[in-house]
Design a protein around this motif. Structure first.
Motif, PDB file in Angstrom:
ATOM      1  N   GLU A  49      -8.146  -5.889  -0.541  1.00 42.95           N
ATOM      2  CA  GLU A  49      -7.175  -4.938  -1.104  1.00 42.95           C
ATOM      3  C   GLU A  49      -6.837  -5.242  -2.567  1.00 42.95           C
ATOM      4  OE1 GLU A  49      -5.623  -2.251   0.378  1.00 42.95           O
ATOM      5  OE2 GLU A  49      -7.071  -2.557   1.988  1.00 42.95           O
ATOM      6  N   MET A  50      -7.156  -6.454  -2.970  1.00 43.59           N
ATOM      7  CA  MET A  50      -6.780  -6.919  -4.313  1.00 43.59           C
ATOM      8  C   MET A  50      -7.167  -5.930  -5.411  1.00 43.59           C
ATOM      9  SD  MET A  50      -7.750 -10.596  -5.936  1.00 43.59           S
ATOM     10  CE  MET A  50      -8.984 -10.039  -7.111  1.00 43.59           C
ATOM     11  N   LYS A  51      -8.291  -5.277  -5.227  1.00 42.15           N
ATOM     12  CA  LYS A  51      -8.805  -4.377  -6.276  1.00 42.15           C
ATOM     13  C   LYS A  51      -7.852  -3.222  -6.586  1.00 42.15           C
ATOM     14  CE  LYS A  51     -11.685  -1.651  -3.082  1.00 42.15           C
ATOM     15  NZ  LYS A  51     -11.240  -2.339  -1.850  1.00 42.15           N
ATOM     16  N   ASN A  52      -6.946  -2.932  -5.653  1.00 45.23           N
ATOM     17  CA  ASN A  52      -6.000  -1.835  -5.873  1.00 45.23           C
ATOM     18  C   ASN A  52      -4.750  -2.272  -6.638  1.00 45.23           C
ATOM     19  OD1 ASN A  52      -7.690  -0.081  -4.384  1.00 45.23           O
ATOM     20  ND2 ASN A  52      -6.856  -0.960  -2.492  1.00 45.23           N
ATOM     21  N   TYR A  53      -4.671  -3.549  -6.937  1.00 40.49           N
ATOM     22  CA  TYR A  53      -3.508  -4.086  -7.636  1.00 40.49           C
ATOM     23  C   TYR A  53      -3.747  -4.094  -9.147  1.00 40.49           C
ATOM     24  CZ  TYR A  53      -1.528  -5.525  -3.187  1.00 40.49           C
ATOM     25  OH  TYR A  53      -0.975  -5.522  -1.927  1.00 40.49           O
ATOM     26  N   ASN A  54      -2.668  -4.301  -9.898  1.00 40.88           N
ATOM     27  CA  ASN A  54      -2.827  -4.438 -11.343  1.00 40.88           C
ATOM     28  C   ASN A  54      -3.233  -5.858 -11.724  1.00 40.88           C
ATOM     29  OD1 ASN A  54       0.004  -2.576 -11.024  1.00 40.88           O
ATOM     30  ND2 ASN A  54      -1.705  -1.688 -12.146  1.00 40.88           N
ATOM     31  N   TYR A  55      -2.638  -6.814 -11.029  1.00 43.86           N
ATOM     32  CA  TYR A  55      -2.861  -8.217 -11.391  1.00 43.86           C
ATOM     33  C   TYR A  55      -3.111  -9.058 -10.150  1.00 43.86           C
ATOM     34  CZ  TYR A  55      -0.578  -6.777 -15.747  1.00 43.86           C
ATOM     35  OH  TYR A  55      -0.241  -6.148 -16.908  1.00 43.86           O
ATOM     36  N   LYS A 104       0.845  -1.208   0.000  1.00 46.27           N
ATOM     37  CA  LYS A 104       0.000   0.000   0.000  1.00 46.27           C
ATOM     38  C   LYS A 104       0.876   1.252   0.000  1.00 46.27           C
ATOM     39  CE  LYS A 104      -4.539   0.649   2.067  1.00 46.27           C
ATOM     40  NZ  LYS A 104      -5.373   0.160   3.189  1.00 46.27           N
ATOM     41  N   GLN A 105       1.925   1.228   0.792  1.00 46.64           N
ATOM     42  CA  GLN A 105       2.841   2.378   0.831  1.00 46.64           C
ATOM     43  C   GLN A 105       3.568   2.536  -0.504  1.00 46.64           C
ATOM     44  OE1 GLN A 105       5.489   2.836   4.311  1.00 46.64           O
ATOM     45  NE2 GLN A 105       4.320   1.197   5.273  1.00 46.64           N
ATOM     46  N   VAL A 106       3.965   1.403  -1.085  1.00 52.21           N
ATOM     47  CA  VAL A 106       4.686   1.484  -2.369  1.00 52.21           C
ATOM     48  C   VAL A 106       3.765   2.054  -3.448  1.00 52.21           C
ATOM     49  CG1 VAL A 106       6.055   0.230  -4.074  1.00 52.21           C
ATOM     50  CG2 VAL A 106       6.118  -0.486  -1.691  1.00 52.21           C
ATOM     51  N   MET A 107       2.483   1.696  -3.391  1.00 56.66           N
ATOM     52  CA  MET A 107       1.533   2.248  -4.372  1.00 56.66           C
ATOM     53  C   MET A 107       1.508   3.775  -4.315  1.00 56.66           C
ATOM     54  SD  MET A 107      -1.745  -0.293  -4.094  1.00 56.66           S
ATOM     55  CE  MET A 107      -1.479  -2.064  -4.277  1.00 56.66           C
ATOM     56  N   LYS A 143     -10.595  -8.518 -14.094  1.00 53.32           N
ATOM     57  CA  LYS A 143     -11.120  -9.674 -14.837  1.00 53.32           C
ATOM     58  C   LYS A 143     -11.261 -10.903 -13.929  1.00 53.32           C
ATOM     59  CE  LYS A 143     -10.096  -8.247 -19.446  1.00 53.32           C
ATOM     60  NZ  LYS A 143      -8.839  -7.636 -19.860  1.00 53.32           N
ATOM     61  N   ILE A 144     -10.989 -10.721 -12.649  1.00 57.99           N
ATOM     62  CA  ILE A 144     -11.010 -11.881 -11.755  1.00 57.99           C
ATOM     63  C   ILE A 144     -12.179 -11.783 -10.797  1.00 57.99           C
ATOM     64  CG2 ILE A 144      -9.791 -12.885  -9.786  1.00 57.99           C
ATOM     65  CD1 ILE A 144      -7.246 -12.432 -11.471  1.00 57.99           C
ATOM     66  N   ASP A 145     -12.860 -12.873 -10.669  1.00 63.21           N
ATOM     67  CA  ASP A 145     -14.032 -12.908  -9.816  1.00 63.21           C
ATOM     68  C   ASP A 145     -13.689 -13.708  -8.558  1.00 63.21           C
ATOM     69  OD1 ASP A 145     -16.441 -13.082  -8.648  1.00 63.21           O
ATOM     70  OD2 ASP A 145     -17.541 -13.598 -10.468  1.00 63.21           O
ATOM     71  N   VAL A 146     -13.364 -12.965  -7.488  1.00 64.12           N
ATOM     72  CA  VAL A 146     -12.931 -13.636  -6.262  1.00 64.12           C
ATOM     73  C   VAL A 146     -14.038 -14.501  -5.678  1.00 64.12           C
ATOM     74  CG1 VAL A 146     -12.215 -13.271  -3.877  1.00 64.12           C
ATOM     75  CG2 VAL A 146     -11.161 -11.954  -5.679  1.00 64.12           C
ATOM     76  N   VAL A 147     -15.278 -14.031  -5.821  1.00 61.87           N
ATOM     77  CA  VAL A 147     -16.381 -14.809  -5.260  1.00 61.87           C
ATOM     78  C   VAL A 147     -16.364 -16.218  -5.849  1.00 61.87           C
ATOM     79  CG1 VAL A 147     -18.872 -14.973  -4.969  1.00 61.87           C
ATOM     80  CG2 VAL A 147     -17.768 -12.737  -4.932  1.00 61.87           C
ATOM     81  N   LYS A 148     -16.165 -16.267  -7.157  1.00 61.89           N
ATOM     82  CA  LYS A 148     -16.124 -17.578  -7.828  1.00 61.89           C
ATOM     83  C   LYS A 148     -14.933 -18.406  -7.363  1.00 61.89           C
ATOM     84  CE  LYS A 148     -18.796 -16.952 -11.967  1.00 61.89           C
ATOM     85  NZ  LYS A 148     -18.669 -16.046 -13.071  1.00 61.89           N
ATOM     86  N   GLU A 149     -13.891 -17.729  -6.921  1.00 63.98           N
ATOM     87  CA  GLU A 149     -12.690 -18.453  -6.495  1.00 63.98           C
ATOM     88  C   GLU A 149     -12.838 -19.024  -5.084  1.00 63.98           C
ATOM     89  OE1 GLU A 149     -10.226 -19.025  -8.587  1.00 63.98           O
ATOM     90  OE2 GLU A 149     -11.108 -17.802 -10.160  1.00 63.98           O
ATOM     91  N   GLY A 150     -13.977 -18.748  -4.451  1.00 68.08           N
ATOM     92  CA  GLY A 150     -14.254 -19.426  -3.183  1.00 68.08           C
ATOM     93  C   GLY A 150     -13.791 -18.689  -1.948  1.00 68.08           C
ATOM     94  N   PHE A 151     -13.440 -17.408  -2.097  1.00 70.94           N
ATOM     95  CA  PHE A 151     -12.915 -16.698  -0.929  1.00 70.94           C
ATOM     96  C   PHE A 151     -13.992 -16.166  -0.025  1.00 70.94           C
ATOM     97  CE2 PHE A 151      -8.586 -17.094  -1.339  1.00 70.94           C
ATOM     98  CZ  PHE A 151      -8.338 -17.234  -2.680  1.00 70.94           C
TER      99      PHE A 151
END
Lengths: 206, 206
Positions: free
Chosen positions: A158-164, A108-111, B191-199
């Motif tokens: 937090e994943m949504k703030n990442y690129n991949y 988060k800080q690096v972002m 493009k990733i659906d975390v809900v589908k991934e079971g989290f």
């Protein structure tokens, strides 16, 4: 085709397997520079300054915090840990890719401090698998495990703030995906210098 | 981890090698669907409707233009050519990646009509090489070659509107890069659906 290196930030919840994936990636791609942290803790036997860590005096570390010389830093118990900006930037300028394996708070800080980085979130295949992995470590009490899992759930937000996001179902799959991400990032049009590629030459025929 | 397919738009100046690269990619990745064009021209011997082209009557084609049923279309001499939206969308919905190999003008239309596509600009290694390639075809007069090269220079300016640029120094290198781009695109967090991934399951321990 790009000249500057990429800063790859590999993060994710504890138990996602960041360390294992990072190690496997570096084994396959030794040209990538692992980002060496600075710390104020004492070196352990066998640890080498500039290889395992940059061992730093508390006053120097605090001075570098003040002068914004860390991409991220944290105080863990009585010790400081941080990612020296200079070391990363120098490598990137030399065209070398740098990988930073770090927890979600650090990322988060690096972002904020280096938004042009490539931020990869490593996902454990499921919370079940995550709990198995934390269990298997055997170092944590049941209460600690519960806390870790609860915090993992929060961290996945937090994943949504990442690129991949890369699913770590198998280490070799995760490594393949990260390698592909690095190749793709270097093909991004904003990273390509057409002038250098020779397209601005005069037409070769008359 | 994503469920919907990707629309990969492979474009670039004439002589960049789009056709060769696309063919080589499809050979390695037969799961990718080649986008079949509709045309009003007469089928040639051996051409199959629904495989080489969707052979379409002029009035039907014009109706589909009016109802915005093409991702892009053009009239070349007396014939219409176009990319039917339905065919592409149906494949994408079924989770199949679709590749569209197209000139720069066509790609520009697709950017407007389907901005969520992945736009890859194929670069010839240099204008020298581009002119060699056009020369080698041997089908064009010197004047036509000069025009093509001049227009290639203009087309390269379009690169900035693409997501990626891939240097076609060698076909196998270009194919590897496009494959990496496809992998990376599927790892993008949106493009990733975390809900589908079971989290979102309950915590597995009590």
């Amino acid at each position: 085709m790009s000249t500057q290196g990429l800063l790859i930030v590999l993060s994710g919840p504890s138990g996602a397997g960041k360390g294992t994936v990072c190690k496997a990636l570096l084994k396959e791609c030794p040209q990538i520079q692992y980002s060496i942290s600075a710390t104020t803790r004492e070196p352990r036997v066998g640890e080498v300054h500039g290889k395992n860590y940059f061992f730093t005096k508390v006053e120097d570390f605090e001075e570098k915090i003040a002068s914004k010389n860390f991409l991220e830093w944290a105080k863990v118990y009585d010790n400081y840990y941080g990612t020296p900006r200079d070391f990363v930037i120098e490598n990137l300028k030399n065209g070398r890719d740098v990988i930073l394996e770090i927890d979600v708070n650090g990322a988060k800080q690096v972002m904020e401090n280096f938004p042009e980085g490539t931020f990869i979130f490593l996902l454990p295949p499921s919370l079940e698998e995550l709990s198995n992995r934390i269990y298997k470590r055997g170092t944590d009490s049941k209460d600690v495990i519960k806390k870790r899992l609860a915090s993992a759930e929060g961290e996945i937000e937090e994943m949504k703030n990442y690129n991949y996001a890369v699913l770590n179902d198998k280490v070799e799959n995760a490594v393949e995906k990260i390698k592909a991400i690095i190749v793709a990032e270097k093909c991004k049009v904003n990273k390509i210098d057409v002038v250098k590629e020779g397209f601005k030459n005069d037409l070769p025929i008359d």
